[in-house]
Write a protein that holds these residues in place. Structure first.
Motif, mmCIF file in Angstrom:
data_model
loop_
_atom_site.group_PDB
_atom_site.id
_atom_site.type_symbol
_atom_site.label_atom_id
_atom_site.label_comp_id
_atom_site.label_asym_id
_atom_site.label_seq_id
_atom_site.Cartn_x
_atom_site.Cartn_y
_atom_site.Cartn_z
ATOM 1 N N VAL A 175 -18.407 -124.013 75.372
ATOM 2 C CA VAL A 175 -18.344 -122.643 74.866
ATOM 3 C C VAL A 175 -18.993 -122.557 73.486
ATOM 4 O O VAL A 175 -19.702 -121.595 73.182
ATOM 5 N N GLY A 176 -18.779 -123.563 72.648
ATOM 6 C CA GLY A 176 -19.396 -123.565 71.325
ATOM 7 C C GLY A 176 -20.910 -123.631 71.394
ATOM 8 O O GLY A 176 -21.616 -122.922 70.677
ATOM 9 N N VAL A 177 -21.429 -124.482 72.277
ATOM 10 C CA VAL A 177 -22.884 -124.580 72.441
ATOM 11 C C VAL A 177 -23.437 -123.273 72.992
ATOM 12 O O VAL A 177 -24.480 -122.784 72.547
ATOM 13 N N PHE A 178 -22.746 -122.670 73.977
ATOM 14 C CA PHE A 178 -23.195 -121.396 74.521
ATOM 15 C C PHE A 178 -23.215 -120.318 73.451
ATOM 16 O O PHE A 178 -24.142 -119.507 73.390
ATOM 17 N N CYS A 179 -22.194 -120.303 72.596
ATOM 18 C CA CYS A 179 -22.125 -119.294 71.535
ATOM 19 C C CYS A 179 -23.325 -119.401 70.604
ATOM 20 O O CYS A 179 -23.955 -118.399 70.264
ATOM 21 N N MET A 180 -23.655 -120.610 70.195
ATOM 22 C CA MET A 180 -24.797 -120.794 69.301
ATOM 23 C C MET A 180 -26.112 -120.444 70.009
ATOM 24 O O MET A 180 -26.986 -119.787 69.429
ATOM 25 N N ALA A 181 -26.264 -120.880 71.260
ATOM 26 C CA ALA A 181 -27.496 -120.596 71.995
ATOM 27 C C ALA A 181 -27.655 -119.100 72.238
ATOM 28 O O ALA A 181 -28.756 -118.554 72.115
ATOM 29 N N PHE A 182 -26.565 -118.415 72.568
ATOM 30 C CA PHE A 182 -26.630 -116.979 72.799
ATOM 31 C C PHE A 182 -26.996 -116.235 71.522
ATOM 32 O O PHE A 182 -27.769 -115.282 71.545
ATOM 33 N N THR A 183 -26.445 -116.675 70.386
ATOM 34 C CA THR A 183 -26.763 -116.031 69.112
ATOM 35 C C THR A 183 -28.241 -116.165 68.781
ATOM 36 O O THR A 183 -28.900 -115.192 68.380
ATOM 37 N N VAL A 184 -28.785 -117.361 68.960
ATOM 38 C CA VAL A 184 -30.202 -117.572 68.673
ATOM 39 C C VAL A 184 -31.065 -116.776 69.641
ATOM 40 O O VAL A 184 -32.074 -116.178 69.250
ATOM 41 N N ALA A 185 -30.676 -116.737 70.914
ATOM 42 C CA ALA A 185 -31.439 -115.973 71.902
ATOM 43 C C ALA A 185 -31.410 -114.476 71.575
ATOM 44 O O ALA A 185 -32.422 -113.786 71.710
ATOM 45 N N LEU A 244 -31.005 -113.103 68.582
ATOM 46 C CA LEU A 244 -31.855 -112.890 67.402
ATOM 47 C C LEU A 244 -33.336 -112.908 67.779
ATOM 48 O O LEU A 244 -34.125 -112.097 67.289
ATOM 49 N N ASP A 245 -33.716 -113.823 68.661
ATOM 50 C CA ASP A 245 -35.110 -113.892 69.085
ATOM 51 C C ASP A 245 -35.500 -112.656 69.888
ATOM 52 O O ASP A 245 -36.601 -112.122 69.718
ATOM 53 N N TRP A 246 -34.606 -112.186 70.760
ATOM 54 C CA TRP A 246 -34.897 -110.979 71.541
ATOM 55 C C TRP A 246 -35.089 -109.783 70.601
ATOM 56 O O TRP A 246 -36.007 -108.977 70.788
ATOM 57 N N CYS A 247 -34.215 -109.664 69.606
ATOM 58 C CA CYS A 247 -34.341 -108.549 68.653
ATOM 59 C C CYS A 247 -35.624 -108.665 67.842
ATOM 60 O O CYS A 247 -36.257 -107.653 67.530
ATOM 61 N N ARG A 248 -36.019 -109.886 67.505
ATOM 62 C CA ARG A 248 -37.270 -110.077 66.759
ATOM 63 C C ARG A 248 -38.463 -109.607 67.579
ATOM 64 O O ARG A 248 -39.409 -109.003 67.058
#
Length: 98
Positions: A43-53, A55-59
């Motif tokens: 869950v922790g890894v998913f949380c970090m990966a989802f956050t980065v994804a 941010l990248d989508w918004c960029r």
């Protein structure tokens, strides 16, 4: 005199029926603990990966500016400064009202 039941060593431990819901932490198996550590890690890894994804989508897709959003960006920093002054006063007033 202890204020919390079960803190007096002379009285001994609480009976099982007074121990919350009757479960004992000594009965938790090692398998359950390892399973929860694995789930928590995933869950922790998913949380970090989802956050980065996100941010990248918004960029890529939300990188635009209008006249009104430009004005909101200019005054956004002042909102952060005001929050540091106003929010503690509101919380203090709320705590005093309770």
């Amino acid at each position: 005199m202890p204020a919390v039941p079960g803190e007096d060593p002379a009285a001994g431990p609480l009976p099982k029926e007074d121990n919350f819901d009757g479960r004992d932490v000594d009965t938790i198996s090692l398998g359950f603990v390892l399973c929860m550590l694995g789930v928590g890690t995933c869950v922790g890894v998913f949380c970090m990966a989802f956050t980065v994804a996100l941010l990248d989508w918004c960029r890529l897709h939300a990188n635009w500016q209008t006249a009104s959003s430009r004005r909101l960006c200019e005054v956004a920093y002042s909102a952060y400064l005001v929050q540091g002054l106003v929010l503690p006063l509101i919380v203090y007033g709320y705590a005093e009202a309770l």
